[in-house]
Design a protein around this motif. Sequence first.
Motif, mmCIF file in Angstrom:
data_model
loop_
_atom_site.group_PDB
_atom_site.id
_atom_site.type_symbol
_atom_site.label_atom_id
_atom_site.label_comp_id
_atom_site.label_asym_id
_atom_site.label_seq_id
_atom_site.Cartn_x
_atom_site.Cartn_y
_atom_site.Cartn_z
ATOM 1 N N PHE A 431 0.795 -1.234 0.000
ATOM 2 C CA PHE A 431 0.000 0.000 0.000
ATOM 3 C C PHE A 431 0.826 1.282 0.000
ATOM 4 C CE2 PHE A 431 -2.530 -3.234 2.336
ATOM 5 C CZ PHE A 431 -3.509 -3.416 1.372
ATOM 6 N N VAL A 432 2.151 1.190 0.153
ATOM 7 C CA VAL A 432 3.001 2.384 0.140
ATOM 8 C C VAL A 432 4.068 2.193 -0.941
ATOM 9 C CG1 VAL A 432 4.383 3.965 1.546
ATOM 10 C CG2 VAL A 432 2.615 2.572 2.631
ATOM 11 N N PRO A 433 3.755 2.526 -2.195
ATOM 12 C CA PRO A 433 4.676 2.227 -3.298
ATOM 13 C C PRO A 433 6.038 2.896 -3.191
ATOM 14 C CG PRO A 433 2.476 2.676 -4.146
ATOM 15 C CD PRO A 433 2.455 3.025 -2.681
ATOM 16 N N PHE A 434 6.136 4.057 -2.504
ATOM 17 C CA PHE A 434 7.442 4.711 -2.415
ATOM 18 C C PHE A 434 8.332 4.116 -1.330
ATOM 19 C CE2 PHE A 434 4.796 7.311 0.477
ATOM 20 C CZ PHE A 434 5.569 7.284 1.623
ATOM 21 N N SER A 435 7.822 3.191 -0.525
ATOM 22 C CA SER A 435 8.628 2.616 0.565
ATOM 23 C C SER A 435 9.766 1.778 0.004
ATOM 24 C CB SER A 435 7.752 1.757 1.479
ATOM 25 O OG SER A 435 7.200 0.666 0.766
ATOM 26 N N ASN A 436 10.875 1.773 0.716
ATOM 27 C CA ASN A 436 12.037 1.008 0.272
ATOM 28 C C ASN A 436 12.470 0.010 1.350
ATOM 29 O OD1 ASN A 436 13.436 2.535 2.214
ATOM 30 N ND2 ASN A 436 14.180 4.010 0.704
ATOM 31 N N VAL A 441 12.935 -2.340 6.919
ATOM 32 C CA VAL A 441 13.742 -2.958 7.976
ATOM 33 C C VAL A 441 13.696 -2.125 9.252
ATOM 34 C CG1 VAL A 441 16.096 -3.540 8.660
ATOM 35 C CG2 VAL A 441 15.289 -4.163 6.398
ATOM 36 N N VAL A 442 13.918 -0.817 9.129
ATOM 37 C CA VAL A 442 13.919 0.051 10.308
ATOM 38 C C VAL A 442 12.528 0.065 10.952
ATOM 39 C CG1 VAL A 442 14.193 2.422 11.136
ATOM 40 C CG2 VAL A 442 15.800 1.478 9.467
ATOM 41 N N GLY A 530 8.325 3.168 8.838
ATOM 42 C CA GLY A 530 8.884 2.738 7.560
ATOM 43 C C GLY A 530 8.673 3.760 6.463
ATOM 44 N N SER A 531 7.523 4.430 6.452
ATOM 45 C CA SER A 531 7.247 5.453 5.437
ATOM 46 C C SER A 531 8.157 6.665 5.634
ATOM 47 C CB SER A 531 5.778 5.882 5.505
ATOM 48 O OG SER A 531 4.917 4.798 5.243
ATOM 49 N N LEU A 536 13.049 9.758 3.987
ATOM 50 C CA LEU A 536 14.345 10.349 4.348
ATOM 51 C C LEU A 536 15.510 9.717 3.598
ATOM 52 C CD1 LEU A 536 13.902 10.682 8.232
ATOM 53 C CD2 LEU A 536 13.739 12.491 6.504
ATOM 54 N N THR A 537 15.327 8.509 3.101
ATOM 55 C CA THR A 537 16.414 7.808 2.403
ATOM 56 C C THR A 537 16.200 7.760 0.890
ATOM 57 O OG1 THR A 537 15.291 5.694 2.858
ATOM 58 C CG2 THR A 537 17.017 6.385 4.387
ATOM 59 N N GLY A 538 15.412 8.695 0.375
ATOM 60 C CA GLY A 538 15.304 8.821 -1.077
ATOM 61 C C GLY A 538 14.215 7.991 -1.722
#
Length: 591
Positions: A431-436, A441-442, A530-531, A536-538
């Motif tokens: 549901f959060v496509p920009f998540s990496n 993990v964090v 996570g979002s 913050l990490t691009g």
Amino acid sequence: MTTRQTFSIVDYCVFGGVLLLSLLIGVYHAIRGKHTNEELLLGGRKMSIVPVAVSIMVSFLSAILILGSPAEMYVNGVQYWISVLAYAALLPAVAILFVPIFYRCGITTVYEYLEFRFENNLLRALCVLIYLVRTSLYMAIALYAPSLALSFTTTLSLEASIIGTAVVGTLYTTFGGLKAVVWADVLQAIVMAAGMVAIVVQGAINVGGFTNIFYINAEHQRMTFFDFTLNPWQRHNFWNLFFGTLFLWTTVFGVNQSSIQRYLSLPTLRAAKVACLLNAPATILYKTLGCMTGLAIFATYADCDPLKMGLIEKKDQLVPYFVLDQMSYITGLPGLFVACIMSGALSTISSGLNSLAAITWQDFLVKISFFKDMSEVRRSWTTRLLSFLYGCLAVGLAFMVSQLGGVLQASLAINGALSGPVLGVFCLGIFVPFSNGKGAVVGMLTAGAISTWAVFGAYGSGKRPEPLPTSIAGCTGNMTSLVSSTTPLPIDTSPVPAVEEDESFLHQYVYGISYQLYNMIGCLMCVIIGSIVSLLTGCNRREVSESLVNPLAYKLFNWINRFTRDDSSDPRYAADNPIFTMPTYKQTEAN
């Protein structure tokens, strides 16, 4: 005080017959099936809808439904029953939002999805390890609890009960694979329903009719269904039960390996959706039977509480006590009841063993060149060996639980603390496509640490819910004791001492939160953290297949991106391109 009732030969025959039929199902599918991992782990992807739906349901209800739900009704009233309303909402949501994503990936284990979506081996490995720990501990509980009941109702020792149940479950799972597990679950579901119906009918006979069951419970303050107080620190109210059940059972039906493995065993996506939806009425029916069982037992003992009389030590012994005390006059019924409990245990154990073998093979061993080069037959026997070894592990953990009571409590706390963050990881991916991967993990580790701290703090605080009042005014001297057959236990009529209130912030606002909300809080924390970390990490600077995310979320974030992105030299972020690519995907079956 009379000597407690024990099993007759007929009771042993009824109980042994259920175990023998389960074994024969495993033998049949071992002989008839193909010696491939596809057959053992996914049933050749040709399973039928109804058996799969039944198998998913009983795998997670188990003996906890038969022993725990009646005890909750007896001690705290019917409010817990409200949780069944959540199933009508969560299962359609799982069928629409989760099942299509996993089914179209063509995976064997649900954790393969995480590597496809995040390309992060650490995340996949962490989630797999958490599942291995949670499932192993849960199998130990599912094995120990009914074996304890069996040792009370028969002449078998606790050790013999644990080993016997584990041997049956391990053998038919090891040799018959998923097909044996599913069809044995169908048999066990029938036995579970028969056992609970028999108790409800006997309870109605005892009090003069079904309506009297409700009247007696109402007279003793146990029929308060709805409490719409908006208070997350209240143990049970409508909102805590509804949303707590919603998140907990979304984890079970939506992202648990045992459930996903069964969806994937069906030949089409439509069949997988139907199997998921069928769990709504089936689960509501079985939960209702479990709750009715508790009400029927309370109606029988409303004026002579066996707990207060000292006839049993724990509330989880209420159902076995009722069966021996009230149903021994019908030859075979105690045997049916024990078969009912064992069926719940076997369904959980067999499903756990099959899913653990699948994960260990697909997520670990298949990457090693030695196993990768094996023939199909050797692969299948390796998977069988894994099932057998996990069965041995379950026995060892069950013995540890029986010796150290704190382990049981700790394992339940671990399960509650970690299942929510794992659901959060999958929600991030879908549901959060920009998540990496970094954010996932964090988010999972942070939410897991906070949840574990809160859960263990709550267990360690010593606070327990105040049970509803019971009576011993109608007790007579001629009563069966499940605990002692020779010496009467003293009757404790003194009031329960009140737990001293701790007004500290931690005890009041962190440790005092309703246990029903642990999963929801863990999931939401993982998604939020996570979002933020992903932003913050691009964000996600790589191509993401549309098939791996929810279509609405995909379109929404691409629409937002059109108004927020910078002009970039990277062609992927040119004005005429979306933030995520939309590669061609060959779909197995249209919706």
